[in-house]
Design a protein around this motif. Structure first.
Motif, mmCIF file in Angstrom:
data_model
loop_
_atom_site.group_PDB
_atom_site.id
_atom_site.type_symbol
_atom_site.label_atom_id
_atom_site.label_comp_id
_atom_site.label_asym_id
_atom_site.label_seq_id
_atom_site.Cartn_x
_atom_site.Cartn_y
_atom_site.Cartn_z
ATOM 1 N N LEU A 1 26.427 -110.935 38.702
ATOM 2 C CA LEU A 1 26.763 -110.858 37.275
ATOM 3 C C LEU A 1 26.676 -109.462 36.671
ATOM 4 N N ARG A 2 26.216 -108.482 37.444
ATOM 5 C CA ARG A 2 26.061 -107.126 36.887
ATOM 6 C C ARG A 2 27.348 -106.654 36.230
ATOM 7 N N GLY A 3 27.236 -106.288 34.972
ATOM 8 C CA GLY A 3 28.398 -105.750 34.263
ATOM 9 C C GLY A 3 29.339 -106.820 33.732
ATOM 10 N N HIS A 4 29.010 -108.084 33.941
ATOM 11 C CA HIS A 4 29.889 -109.171 33.482
ATOM 12 C C HIS A 4 29.704 -109.400 31.977
ATOM 13 N N ALA A 5 30.818 -109.593 31.263
ATOM 14 C CA ALA A 5 30.729 -109.810 29.813
ATOM 15 C C ALA A 5 30.682 -111.305 29.501
ATOM 16 N N VAL A 6 29.711 -111.710 28.679
ATOM 17 C CA VAL A 6 29.602 -113.129 28.311
ATOM 18 C C VAL A 6 30.271 -113.371 26.959
ATOM 19 N N GLY A 7 30.451 -114.664 26.634
ATOM 20 C CA GLY A 7 31.037 -115.017 25.341
ATOM 21 C C GLY A 7 29.940 -115.308 24.323
ATOM 22 N N LYS A 8 30.353 -115.920 23.236
ATOM 23 C CA LYS A 8 29.387 -116.211 22.184
ATOM 24 C C LYS A 8 28.634 -117.489 22.515
ATOM 25 N N GLN A 9 27.349 -117.507 22.145
ATOM 26 C CA GLN A 9 26.558 -118.712 22.389
ATOM 27 C C GLN A 9 26.917 -119.810 21.395
ATOM 28 N N VAL B 1 19.906 -121.606 27.108
ATOM 29 C CA VAL B 1 21.265 -121.058 27.111
ATOM 30 C C VAL B 1 21.482 -120.235 25.838
ATOM 31 N N GLN B 2 21.103 -120.831 24.721
ATOM 32 C CA GLN B 2 21.332 -120.151 23.443
ATOM 33 C C GLN B 2 20.554 -118.854 23.303
ATOM 34 N N ARG B 3 19.263 -118.922 23.632
ATOM 35 C CA ARG B 3 18.422 -117.721 23.478
ATOM 36 C C ARG B 3 18.925 -116.594 24.378
ATOM 37 N N THR B 4 19.221 -116.959 25.620
ATOM 38 C CA THR B 4 19.621 -115.930 26.577
ATOM 39 C C THR B 4 20.915 -115.247 26.142
ATOM 40 N N LEU B 5 21.925 -116.071 25.830
ATOM 41 C CA LEU B 5 23.204 -115.461 25.472
ATOM 42 C C LEU B 5 23.101 -114.692 24.156
ATOM 43 N N SER B 6 22.297 -115.218 23.254
ATOM 44 C CA SER B 6 22.164 -114.529 21.976
ATOM 45 C C SER B 6 21.507 -113.153 22.178
ATOM 46 N N MET B 7 20.503 -113.077 23.065
ATOM 47 C CA MET B 7 19.855 -111.772 23.313
ATOM 48 C C MET B 7 20.819 -110.804 23.993
ATOM 49 N N ILE B 8 21.600 -111.315 24.939
ATOM 50 C CA ILE B 8 22.536 -110.411 25.632
ATOM 51 C C ILE B 8 23.583 -109.898 24.629
ATOM 52 N N ASN B 9 24.003 -110.797 23.752
ATOM 53 C CA ASN B 9 24.969 -110.371 22.728
ATOM 54 C C ASN B 9 24.367 -109.348 21.770
ATOM 55 N N SER B 10 23.106 -109.592 21.323
ATOM 56 C CA SER B 10 22.551 -108.651 20.343
ATOM 57 C C SER B 10 22.073 -107.349 20.970
ATOM 58 N N TYR B 11 21.417 -107.418 22.138
ATOM 59 C CA TYR B 11 20.800 -106.190 22.675
ATOM 60 C C TYR B 11 21.703 -105.399 23.609
ATOM 61 N N ARG B 12 22.722 -106.093 24.217
ATOM 62 C CA ARG B 12 23.536 -105.371 25.208
ATOM 63 C C ARG B 12 25.038 -105.583 24.959
ATOM 64 N N ALA B 13 25.377 -105.829 23.710
ATOM 65 C CA ALA B 13 26.784 -106.003 23.309
ATOM 66 C C ALA B 13 27.523 -106.999 24.209
ATOM 67 N N GLY B 14 26.816 -108.035 24.666
ATOM 68 C CA GLY B 14 27.460 -109.103 25.442
ATOM 69 C C GLY B 14 27.682 -108.794 26.908
ATOM 70 N N VAL B 15 27.157 -107.647 27.375
ATOM 71 C CA VAL B 15 27.379 -107.302 28.789
ATOM 72 C C VAL B 15 26.073 -107.460 29.580
ATOM 73 N N ILE B 16 26.151 -108.203 30.675
ATOM 74 C CA ILE B 16 24.959 -108.423 31.492
ATOM 75 C C ILE B 16 24.601 -107.113 32.188
#
Ligand code: MSP
Length: 512
Positions: A489-497, A354-369
């Motif tokens: 989930l395409r285009g869905h914004a996630v929160g912080k891990q 959970v942590q790795r995935t959300l952290s990568m989405i936050n860092s590489y794609r500004a939190g957007v899937i």
């Protein structure tokens, strides 16, 4: 609604505090209840406490309080334990409830009127500790075994319920319904016990000896004893959600109360009342502590679930007991095993993913899937797009094997972690030419998390919620079908891990 589902657990004696064995059974039932809810069934889930009897009367006397007050306090403890474990029953059963007492008396009156209950003087040996009559057959090497305590000779008229007239019918029922008792080896034990003629069941105690019970409707000088009070709970509370639901789909009990209570007395009571038998009796084994059965009669064996819940939250304990025990067999509890599973499966596999995935989405794609197209899919992606995990999970739960259901979930989690190792998104992120491939990887990992949040919701409802909150998804339970692969989930914004399963803090070594 896809039909209804009615399940029950044994109700616990309130003469001493709840332990891990009690907690396990309620967690197990809650797991099946949540599973049925995720199949959109209208679930009725009953669990609670068994409050009458000699032992409660004695425990209350020792404390110098009225039995009702004693029972109120102890019931509160069980109820609070259920809440802390996330056991969400439809109703917390108490046998001191007026509506239950009324049904017990109605059943007794009906059976008395039908001639199934009769009055008889009984002269014989009585075990004070076990509060039951015993016979020469119970002796071992010519002596009364230790478990009976003092055995006295006594003469006492009592009421009896006839069992033998129903033995053949019960044998036939078991024969025609091979899945009535799960697992099968328990069914064979019961068949063995039914080979011999059945004695009558004594169902009363004179009030001179026991006052803490439900008075017999046809003789108020007596109260009904133990099983004729406790077993009836399943029926007394079967209408708490409206119309009567009968029979139960699933009744969960421990191995000590199959023979004779749930395997002989209970079906015969129902047959005598022309009521249907439960569809399944699911019989679990015992938790042991270094090999010794966890039991209130052995203080050293006791394991209190509360400190585990306080330290790790409810889900770590729920996960451990469901994953560790092969349903039907015994299992041993130890801190080492508990911590090993917590660390290797929950923290390093699920929490980490959970942590790795959300952290990568936050860092590489500004939190957007990211969105992705089919051109950039490869064979390595197949395990994350497969629905096999859902099939396996469902099949295992249907076969009453939660440990296998959770094994499937953990295997899928491991596959997702391995996928990160193999595809190395942290390397691809440095190469703009790989942006489309990175989109696929991040999207598939995010989708795996979403699916895992569905797959863990019956076993670990709080964890499911935490994952969904971090992903900014609606945090209520969803249909199991939503665990199937999708692209919503395409285009869905996630929160912080955030950490879900923190590292276990070890107390500093002595002298350090
Ligand atoms: N009051 C009766 C049941 C009446 S049901 C109509 C009773 N109560 S109990 O408190 O002794 O046990 C309640 C449940 O806990 C039973 O199903 C029993 O098997 C279970 N467990 C008690 N000790 C256990 C373990 N050590 N391990 C797992 N479950 C065990 O019997």
């Amino acid at each position: 609604m896809a039909g209804s589902y009615f399940l029950t657990t044994a109700i616990d004696y309130v003469n001493s505090a709840p332990h891990l064995g009690h907690a396990y059974e309620k967690i197990l039932a809650d797991f099946f209840s949540r599973h049925q809810l995720s199949l959109e069934r209208d679930v009725l889930f009953l669990t609670g406490v068994d409050e009458h009897g000699q032992k409660v009367q004695q425990s209350a006397q020792k404390q110098g309080v009225e039995p009702q007050l004693f029972a109120d306090e102890m019931s509160g403890r069980f109820q609070r334990l259920h809440e802390s474990l996330g056991v969400a029953s439809s109703h917390f059963v108490r046998t001191t409830d007026a509506s239950h007492k009324k049904i017990v008396r109605e059943w007794l009156q009906t059976l008395h009127d039908k001639g199934e209950i009769f009055f008889q003087e009984h002269e014989g040996f009585y075990s004070v500790r076990q509060e039951q009559f015993v016979t020469e057959k119970d002796k071992v090497d010519g002596q009364w075994p230790e478990i009976f305590g003092d055995v006295i000779e006594t003469k006492e008229p009592n009421y009896y319920f006839r069992l033998e007239p129903y033995r053949e019918r019960l044998l036939k029922y078991i024969d025609e319904n091979p899945n009535w008792i799960v697992p099968a080896f328990r069914r064979n034990e019961l068949l063995g016990a039914l080979k011999e003629p059945l004695g009558d069941l004594c169902i009363s105690r004179p009030k001179s000896r026991l006052t803490w019970g439900i008075p017999l409707p046809f003789n108020e000088d007596y109260v009904t004893y133990v099983w004729f009070d406790a077993l009836v709970n399943y029926y007394s509370f079967a209408s708490v959600k409206g119309a009567l639901r009968w029979p139960p789909d699933l009744q969960i009990i421990g191995k000590d109360i199959l023979i004779p209570a749930h395997g002989v007395y209970w079906p015969i009571m129902l047959m005598a009342l022309d009521l249907d038998l439960p569809k399944h009796l699911l019989v679990h084994g015992f938790w042991t502590n270094s090999g010794a059965k966890i039991s209130k009669s052995n203080a050293k064996s006791l394991i209190d679930p509360v400190p585990y819940v306080e330290r790790f939250g409810p889900d770590a304990l729920r996960y451990f007991v469901l994953r560790e025990m092969v349903l039907g067999q015994d299992a041993d509890f130890s801190d080492e095993r508990f911590e090993a599973r917590y660390d290797s499966e929950l923290r390093k596999k699920l929490g980490n993913l959970v942590q790795r995935t959300l952290s990568m989405i936050n860092s590489y794609r500004a939190g957007v899937i990211p969105n992705y197209d089919g051109f950039h899919l490869t064979e390595v992606d197949a395990p994350l797009r497969s629905d096999a995990v859902v099939e396996e999970y469902k099949r295992a739960v249907e076969q009453f094997a939660p440990h296998l259901a959770l094994q499937a979930v953990i295997d899928f989690t491991s596959a997702a972690n391995e996928y990160i190792e193999k595809t190395a998104p942290f390397k691809l992120a440095r190469d703009p030419a790989q942006a489309k491939r990175l989109d696929v990887i991040l999207a598939l990992l995010a989708e795996s998390l979403r699916r895992l949040s569905v797959l863990v919701q019956a076993a670990m409802p709080t964890t499911a919620e935490k994952i969904r909150i971090q992903m900014q998804l609606p945090n209520h339970p969803v249909r199991l079908e939503e665990a199937l692969f999708g692209t919503s989930l395409r285009g869905h914004a996630v929160g912080k891990q955030a950490v879900i399963f923190p590292e276990i803090e070890k107390p500093p070594a002595a002298g350090a």
